[in-house]
Design a protein around this motif. Structure first.
Motif, mmCIF file in Angstrom:
data_model
loop_
_atom_site.group_PDB
_atom_site.id
_atom_site.type_symbol
_atom_site.label_atom_id
_atom_site.label_comp_id
_atom_site.label_asym_id
_atom_site.label_seq_id
_atom_site.Cartn_x
_atom_site.Cartn_y
_atom_site.Cartn_z
ATOM 1 N N GLU A 1 20.776 40.282 -38.329
ATOM 2 C CA GLU A 1 19.512 40.405 -38.487
ATOM 3 C C GLU A 1 18.967 41.689 -37.685
ATOM 4 O OE1 GLU A 1 18.250 36.472 -37.371
ATOM 5 O OE2 GLU A 1 18.765 35.701 -39.269
ATOM 6 N N ALA A 2 19.440 41.784 -36.331
ATOM 7 C CA ALA A 2 18.863 42.604 -35.489
ATOM 8 C C ALA A 2 19.369 43.888 -36.058
ATOM 9 C CB ALA A 2 19.369 42.399 -34.122
ATOM 10 N N ALA A 3 20.623 43.975 -36.506
ATOM 11 C CA ALA A 3 21.108 45.522 -37.025
ATOM 12 C C ALA A 3 20.424 45.898 -38.204
ATOM 13 C CB ALA A 3 22.748 45.186 -37.310
ATOM 14 N N LEU A 4 20.071 45.057 -39.193
ATOM 15 C CA LEU A 4 19.397 45.278 -40.358
ATOM 16 C C LEU A 4 17.845 45.570 -39.911
ATOM 17 C CD1 LEU A 4 20.749 42.933 -42.873
ATOM 18 C CD2 LEU A 4 21.381 45.079 -42.794
ATOM 19 N N ALA A 5 17.269 45.038 -39.247
ATOM 20 C CA ALA A 5 15.953 45.441 -39.010
ATOM 21 C C ALA A 5 15.851 46.720 -38.080
ATOM 22 C CB ALA A 5 15.426 44.307 -37.907
ATOM 23 N N LYS A 6 16.624 47.230 -37.425
ATOM 24 C CA LYS A 6 16.835 48.506 -36.618
ATOM 25 C C LYS A 6 17.283 49.576 -37.578
ATOM 26 C CE LYS A 6 16.632 50.274 -32.515
ATOM 27 N NZ LYS A 6 15.368 50.243 -31.941
ATOM 28 N N VAL B 1 20.145 50.238 -38.794
ATOM 29 C CA VAL B 1 21.333 51.005 -38.375
ATOM 30 C C VAL B 1 22.187 51.412 -39.834
ATOM 31 C CG1 VAL B 1 21.640 50.249 -36.040
ATOM 32 C CG2 VAL B 1 22.855 48.945 -38.066
ATOM 33 N N LYS B 2 23.156 52.424 -39.807
ATOM 34 C CA LYS B 2 23.754 52.607 -41.084
ATOM 35 C C LYS B 2 25.550 52.323 -40.927
ATOM 36 C CE LYS B 2 20.269 54.520 -42.766
ATOM 37 N NZ LYS B 2 19.294 53.675 -43.202
ATOM 38 N N VAL B 3 25.691 51.876 -39.604
ATOM 39 C CA VAL B 3 26.985 51.463 -39.306
ATOM 40 C C VAL B 3 26.922 50.402 -38.248
ATOM 41 C CG1 VAL B 3 29.402 51.912 -38.076
ATOM 42 C CG2 VAL B 3 28.055 53.676 -39.455
ATOM 43 N N SER B 4 27.680 49.169 -38.498
ATOM 44 C CA SER B 4 27.944 48.075 -37.527
ATOM 45 C C SER B 4 29.258 47.897 -37.346
ATOM 46 C CB SER B 4 27.022 46.784 -37.972
ATOM 47 O OG SER B 4 26.826 46.131 -36.827
ATOM 48 N N GLY B 5 29.930 46.528 -37.117
ATOM 49 C CA GLY B 5 31.221 46.548 -36.828
ATOM 50 C C GLY B 5 31.296 45.383 -36.062
ATOM 51 N N ILE C 1 38.556 46.226 -25.636
ATOM 52 C CA ILE C 1 40.099 46.429 -26.276
ATOM 53 C C ILE C 1 40.108 47.350 -27.612
ATOM 54 C CG2 ILE C 1 42.332 45.037 -26.937
ATOM 55 C CD1 ILE C 1 40.957 42.756 -25.380
ATOM 56 N N PHE C 2 39.354 46.705 -28.467
ATOM 57 C CA PHE C 2 39.326 47.586 -29.895
ATOM 58 C C PHE C 2 37.932 47.249 -30.340
ATOM 59 C CE2 PHE C 2 43.892 45.901 -30.465
ATOM 60 C CZ PHE C 2 44.472 46.990 -30.234
ATOM 61 N N GLN C 3 37.674 48.544 -31.286
ATOM 62 C CA GLN C 3 36.357 48.222 -32.009
ATOM 63 C C GLN C 3 36.535 48.755 -33.338
ATOM 64 O OE1 GLN C 3 33.700 50.495 -29.473
ATOM 65 N NE2 GLN C 3 32.478 48.783 -29.364
ATOM 66 N N LYS C 4 35.821 48.301 -34.328
ATOM 67 C CA LYS C 4 35.979 48.901 -35.821
ATOM 68 C C LYS C 4 34.628 49.039 -36.341
ATOM 69 C CE LYS C 4 38.939 48.329 -39.792
ATOM 70 N NZ LYS C 4 37.898 48.883 -40.964
ATOM 71 N N ALA C 5 34.370 49.949 -37.090
ATOM 72 C CA ALA C 5 33.143 50.314 -37.584
ATOM 73 C C ALA C 5 33.060 49.883 -39.097
ATOM 74 C CB ALA C 5 32.747 51.763 -37.601
ATOM 75 N N VAL C 6 32.090 49.249 -39.439
ATOM 76 C CA VAL C 6 31.956 48.980 -40.896
ATOM 77 C C VAL C 6 30.564 49.342 -41.331
ATOM 78 C CG1 VAL C 6 31.559 46.794 -42.469
ATOM 79 C CG2 VAL C 6 33.123 46.749 -40.456
ATOM 80 N N GLU C 7 30.557 50.072 -42.640
ATOM 81 C CA GLU C 7 29.421 50.492 -43.085
ATOM 82 C C GLU C 7 28.448 49.446 -43.657
ATOM 83 O OE1 GLU C 7 28.079 53.021 -47.396
ATOM 84 O OE2 GLU C 7 29.907 52.123 -46.997
#
Length: 196
Positions: free
Chosen positions: A129-134, A136-140, A156-162
């Protein structure tokens, strides 16, 4: 053989990804020795039973104080001779005593690219909800070691998701689980198992 205990609060989709990855050999040199939930009704406990993994409910509600609960949780993790604790949607703060005793041996999956949308109050759909309110074009998702802070441990690891134009918190949550969480968490456990 890395002895892993998984802590869960809900449906256990990340737990299922771990179980499947151990069974199909994606995660090597690892034995799932226990699943602990703070919620007796968590479907994750059913998943554990079906997979033949010992499962336990240890809830703060069943103890006179948070300190007694903390001791019971730590005692069960130690009783299982755990090498690595995996937080897979566990909505209880890990006791500081446990963080110290299992230093660099507790990992967590968080459904955002830390340091965005993390810390106190950011869990489950609230993150999306916070990501969409802001806007952002990429989360993950991020897998990180657990320290005394909230989502502040070494990554340790991160992965981006559109993020898509028509996303709802629910659709974004599902895509991040499928594309990032269910891949990253098994990969992190495997990396630790191969280095241990």
């Amino acid at each position: 053989m890395l002895r892993v205990t998984v802590l869960v609060s809900g449906g256990g989709t990340n737990l299922q990804a771990i179980i499947d990855s151990v069974n199909n050999g994606t995660i090597k040199n690892t034995k799932l020795v226990g699943v602990i939930s703070n919620n007796a009704g968590a479907y994750a406990l059913e998943r554990a039973k079906k997979a033949g993994i010992p499962s336990f409910c240890i809830s703060p509600k069943d103890y006179e104080s948070r300190e007694i609960f903390n001791d019971a949780l730590l005692a069960k993790v130690k009783e299982l001779e755990t090498d690595l604790v995996v937080l897979a949607g566990f909505l209880v703060r890990i006791p500081e005593k446990m963080v110290h005793e299992f230093s660099h041996r507790i990992i967590n999956i968080h459904p955002s690219l830390i340091p965005s949308f993390c810390g106190v109050g950011y869990y489950g759909l609230k993150v999306h909800e916070a990501a969409l309110a802001k806007g952002v074009k990429v989360s993950g998702a991020t897998v990180h070691y657990v320290d005394e802070g909230m989502d502040t441990g070494e990554i340790i690891f991160q992965k981006a998701v559109e993020v898509k134009e028509d996303d709802t918190p629910e659709t974004l949550q599902r895509r991040i689980m499928e594309e990032a969480e269910w891949k990253l968490l098994p990969a992190a456990i495997n990396k630790i198992a191969l280095n241990s």
